[in-house]
Design an enzyme around this catalytic site. Structure first.
Site, PDB file in Angstrom:
ATOM      1  N   HIS A 100      62.505  40.066  25.673  1.00 18.90           N
ATOM      2  CA  HIS A 100      63.634  39.804  24.181  1.00 18.90           C
ATOM      3  C   HIS A 100      63.185  40.608  23.133  1.00 18.90           C
ATOM      4  O   HIS A 100      62.227  41.345  23.032  1.00 18.90           O
ATOM      5  CB  HIS A 100      64.116  38.700  23.973  1.00 18.90           C
ATOM      6  CG  HIS A 100      65.182  38.868  22.975  1.00 18.90           C
ATOM      7  ND1 HIS A 100      66.655  39.522  23.596  1.00 18.90           N
ATOM      8  CD2 HIS A 100      65.080  37.530  21.893  1.00 18.90           C
ATOM      9  CE1 HIS A 100      67.418  38.923  22.389  1.00 18.90           C
ATOM     10  NE2 HIS A 100      66.431  38.030  21.329  1.00 18.90           N
ATOM     11  N   ASP A 139      67.946  38.465  14.627  1.00 19.31           N
ATOM     12  CA  ASP A 139      68.585  39.041  16.353  1.00 19.31           C
ATOM     13  C   ASP A 139      69.831  39.075  16.237  1.00 19.31           C
ATOM     14  O   ASP A 139      70.127  38.268  15.862  1.00 19.31           O
ATOM     15  CB  ASP A 139      67.955  37.802  17.081  1.00 19.31           C
ATOM     16  CG  ASP A 139      68.077  37.678  18.348  1.00 19.31           C
ATOM     17  OD1 ASP A 139      69.001  38.474  18.834  1.00 19.31           O
ATOM     18  OD2 ASP A 139      67.504  37.031  19.314  1.00 19.31           O
ATOM     19  N   CYS A 175      69.420  44.266  24.472  1.00 17.46           N
ATOM     20  CA  CYS A 175      68.394  43.788  23.359  1.00 17.46           C
ATOM     21  C   CYS A 175      67.244  44.304  22.782  1.00 17.46           C
ATOM     22  O   CYS A 175      67.312  45.021  21.649  1.00 17.46           O
ATOM     23  CB  CYS A 175      67.565  42.565  23.323  1.00 17.46           C
ATOM     24  SG  CYS A 175      66.093  43.094  25.043  1.00 17.46           S
TER      25      CYS A 175
END
Length: 204
Positions: free
Chosen positions: A135, A150, A99
């Site tokens: 994250h 995202d 991520c």
């Protein structure tokens, strides 16, 4: 009557978004982004991607679509962080990232394109990416407002044993309305919830 139907379609496709848009407006742009295969430098990639982009929104969309369809989640790098690189140039060359790598590449591509972007970190809750709850994602500044997205979760999912990634695009995570985004993203800095009334993870 035809005009009314078009308006209805546009509104339906804007549901859950922080920007009113008709996704059909991106049809040609999306197709172009999916075909681009430049990995020699971030600058060259952005330049080619934006040949068909005429607004900041379209520039963000082209960057977003390219990352979501060309960068796969690095399951090996997730298990062994020493093998994972977060640098945009490395992510571009390898085609893999966790991520942080996704979010840093997106931020760098926006910087090259002259678009204000923020790298965000926090906790998350998601069935497709199991394991640790830390994250990273992004916010972009368009038309006088910040918007959330995202790339990692939009790109696909990993299997239950966390050994294989499968590309499976999710439109939901592109410029998601803060109220919906906040259901599974909990930024370390509450201001990046982009909500007037801040929520705790327990209340989400």
């Amino acid at each position: 009557m035809k005009g009314e139907q078009g308006s209805t379609l546009s509104q339906k496709q804007s549901d859950g978004k922080s920007v009113v848009m008709d996704l059909m407006q991106f049809k040609e742009l999306d197709a172009h982004a999916l075909k681009v295969n430049f990995k020699d430098s971030v600058e060259n990639l952005v330049s080619v991607l934006h040949e068909k982009a005429h607004s900041d929104l379209e520039k963000v969309r082209a960057i977003w679509m390219w990352i979501c369809h060309h960068i796969e989640y690095d399951v090996e790098g997730y298990r062994n962080r020493d093998k994972a690189s977060y640098k945009p140039a490395d992510v571009l060359q390898s085609g893999k990232a966790i991520c942080s790598g996704y979010a840093q590449l997106f931020e760098e591509m926006c910087r090259v394109a002259g678009i204000q972007c923020k790298y965000l970190a926090g906790r998350c809750r998601n069935d497709d990416f199991k394991g640790k709850s830390r994250h990273a994602w992004n916010a972009v500044y368009l038309d006088g407002k910040w918007h959330l997205l995202d790339c990692t979760w939009a790109s696909g999912y990993v299997d239950d044993s966390y050994t294989k990634f499968t590309f499976s695009y999710k439109e939901f995570y592109f410029l998601t309305s803060p109220a919906l985004f906040r259901k599974d993203h909990f930024p370390d800095e509450d201001e990046w919830q982009l909500l007037k009334q801040k929520l705790t993870p327990e209340a989400a």
